[in-house]
Design a protein around this motif. Structure first.
Motif, mmCIF file in Angstrom:
data_model
loop_
_atom_site.group_PDB
_atom_site.id
_atom_site.type_symbol
_atom_site.label_atom_id
_atom_site.label_comp_id
_atom_site.label_asym_id
_atom_site.label_seq_id
_atom_site.Cartn_x
_atom_site.Cartn_y
_atom_site.Cartn_z
ATOM 1 N N PHE A 193 4.445 0.591 2.095
ATOM 2 C CA PHE A 193 4.612 -0.593 2.930
ATOM 3 C C PHE A 193 4.402 -1.808 2.041
ATOM 4 C CE2 PHE A 193 4.214 2.561 6.098
ATOM 5 C CZ PHE A 193 4.637 2.035 7.315
ATOM 6 N N TRP A 201 6.414 -0.712 15.291
ATOM 7 C CA TRP A 201 5.063 -1.283 15.270
ATOM 8 C C TRP A 201 4.883 -2.334 16.355
ATOM 9 C CZ3 TRP A 201 1.115 0.187 11.965
ATOM 10 C CH2 TRP A 201 1.476 1.107 10.970
ATOM 11 N N TRP A 261 -1.257 5.188 13.811
ATOM 12 C CA TRP A 261 -1.277 4.469 12.549
ATOM 13 C C TRP A 261 -1.644 3.013 12.823
ATOM 14 C CZ3 TRP A 261 -0.912 7.046 8.086
ATOM 15 C CH2 TRP A 261 -0.338 8.322 8.108
ATOM 16 N N GLY A 293 -3.208 -5.783 8.268
ATOM 17 C CA GLY A 293 -2.564 -6.798 7.439
ATOM 18 C C GLY A 293 -3.058 -8.190 7.792
ATOM 19 N N CYS A 327 0.868 -1.174 0.000
ATOM 20 C CA CYS A 327 0.000 0.000 0.000
ATOM 21 C C CYS A 327 0.909 1.229 0.000
ATOM 22 C CB CYS A 327 -0.939 0.004 1.205
ATOM 23 S SG CYS A 327 -0.163 0.338 2.777
ATOM 24 N N PRO A 344 0.137 -5.388 3.828
ATOM 25 C CA PRO A 344 -0.143 -4.220 4.665
ATOM 26 C C PRO A 344 -1.287 -3.373 4.117
ATOM 27 C CG PRO A 344 1.865 -3.896 3.393
ATOM 28 C CD PRO A 344 1.479 -5.328 3.221
ATOM 29 N N CYS A 345 -2.065 -2.854 5.041
ATOM 30 C CA CYS A 345 -3.166 -1.925 4.746
ATOM 31 C C CYS A 345 -3.089 -0.843 5.818
ATOM 32 C CB CYS A 345 -4.499 -2.662 4.757
ATOM 33 S SG CYS A 345 -5.960 -1.601 4.610
ATOM 34 N N ILE A 346 -2.377 0.241 5.535
ATOM 35 C CA ILE A 346 -2.033 1.250 6.535
ATOM 36 C C ILE A 346 -3.043 2.391 6.504
ATOM 37 C CG2 ILE A 346 -0.236 2.775 7.429
ATOM 38 C CD1 ILE A 346 0.578 -0.180 7.363
ATOM 39 N N THR A 370 7.246 -7.469 6.530
ATOM 40 C CA THR A 370 6.792 -6.185 5.971
ATOM 41 C C THR A 370 7.831 -5.088 6.203
ATOM 42 O OG1 THR A 370 4.452 -6.741 6.235
ATOM 43 C CG2 THR A 370 5.013 -4.404 6.126
ATOM 44 N N ASN A 421 -2.204 -0.959 10.981
ATOM 45 C CA ASN A 421 -2.012 -1.855 9.845
ATOM 46 C C ASN A 421 -3.021 -2.984 9.933
ATOM 47 O OD1 ASN A 421 -1.087 -3.392 7.694
ATOM 48 N ND2 ASN A 421 0.539 -4.357 8.880
#
Length: 365
Positions: free
Chosen positions: A209, A293, A268, A272, A198, A259-261, A224, A270
């Motif tokens: 990411f 993270w 933030w 994922g 993403c 990843p989907c941020i 990741t 994620n």
């Protein structure tokens, strides 16, 4: 480069401890972003029709709103490679196939001729609480996709390409000639191939990411990492990669992938997925600074029970908040059975029914 991502890392190193989540933080995040109401039927399935781009199954939803309707970019697999489709909906629950927007390039010698899997389109906002809307940059919408060099299911080490469109129907996309990001440029943890990514803009730079693998023979691990860019074409990897790593004896012992941020106004996040060699399940990770993270110990989206759409896998997330409801789209997998519209897997094997499903939480605030 002191002014780039490495310099950013130096400025936030002393704040690393602020990222640490306690048990109450984890419980609150899981409660806020969980979607307990899973729809029993898929919102999108493979066609099961030979020579269709989605003959074997569908995968990797990316949902957004455009010109008063909802759209889903998704990936279809036909036994040869991935191609990218577009579906449309008025209510986020009932979807209709619209077009194939990244097709196989038959007879071409290009690096992405076997197939192209759309990963992400640049969005206006990073806020997970806002409905995703596409952003125009220089009068164009921009997509990153990944492509594998060989025929078969994710065969060979993938690279990433960039495509654009100025077409408001989103049906006609133009690919740049060369890949923008390859495993050959990377470190040992990613040397065998790249996967889904993403990307978004933050503080004047583009952040990507992505997950990758360091070995080409199974069992491998996928983790990741991060890269940044000023122009979407030239990318600088972060020296601290991978920023989200596998951990033994957890549900993400083999993969921390896709990843989907997004941002929740405070952190933030994620959305994922983790994989332990048996089940792929949606994970949630949190960060204050994008570099450090914490992966929550429990899955955000656990695999289902026997016979459920997601009996084997519940992964590859896309999050949409609309009219007080949180929609969590994901790729669901269960053992194939007679009557299913499409089948993944080798002939003679057990097979898998892979579809796109949705789980919701009403009254989301």
């Amino acid at each position: 480069m002191g002014t780039g991502i490495q310099g950013h890392a130096c400025r936030v190193r002393e704040r690393k401890r602020l990222n640490m989540l306690n048990q109450m933080d984890e419980q609150q995040l899981l409660a806020r972003w969980s979607t307990p109401d899973r729809h029993l039927r898929p919102v999108l399935t493979g066609s099961g029709m030979e020579r269709r781009f989605d003959a074997r199954g569908v995968d990797c939803p990316f949902v957004f709103r455009h010109q008063g309707r909802f759209y889903m970019m998704f990936v279809g697999f036909d036994g040869i490679g991935y191609q990218t489709g577009l579906a449309v909906s008025d209510d986020l629950l009932h979807w209709r196939h619209e077009a194939v927007i990244l097709e196989r390039l038959e007879g071409s010698s290009r690096w992405d001729r076997v197939g192209a899997a759309g990963s992400w389109i640049l969005l206006e906002s990073n806020d997970a609480r806002e409905v995703p809307v596409l952003r125009k940059l220089d009068g164009r919408y921009w997509m990153i996709y990944h492509a594998y060099p060989d025929e078969g299911y994710e065969a060979g080490g993938a690279a990433m390409g960039l495509a654009w469109t100025a077409d408001e129907s989103l049906k006609v996309w133009h690919r740049l000639e060369h890949p923008i990001f390859t495993c050959e440029q990377g470190a040992d943890w990613e040397k065998a191939g790249l996967y889904k990514c993403c990307f978004f803009e933050h503080e004047g730079r583009f952040w990507m990411f992505y997950n990758a693998k360091g070995e080409s023979t199974w069992p491998w691990k996928e983790e990741t990492g991060i890269a940044v860019s000023d122009d979407l074409i030239h990318w600088e990897r972060y020296n601290g990669n991978p920023v989200m790593r596998c951990k033994e004896n957890t549900f993400y012992s083999r993969f921390v992938s896709d990843p989907c941020i997004r941002h929740d106004g405070e952190r933030w996040l994620n959305f994922g997925f983790g994989y332990d060699g048996v089940h792929a399940q949606g994970l949630l990770a949190a960060s204050r600074d994008l570099l450090h993270w914490d992966i929550l110990r429990q899955p955000l989206l656990a695999h289902g029970g026997a016979g459920d759409l997601d009996e084997i896998h519940a992964h590859k997330s896309s999050i949409v908040v609309w009219n007080g409801t949180l929609y969590h789209f994901y790729c669901a997998g269960r053992p194939w059975r007679e009557g299913d519209p499409a089948r993944m897997g080798d002939p003679g094997g057990p097979g898998e029914f892979r579809s796109i499903a949705v789980a919701v939480r009403r009254g989301f605030r």
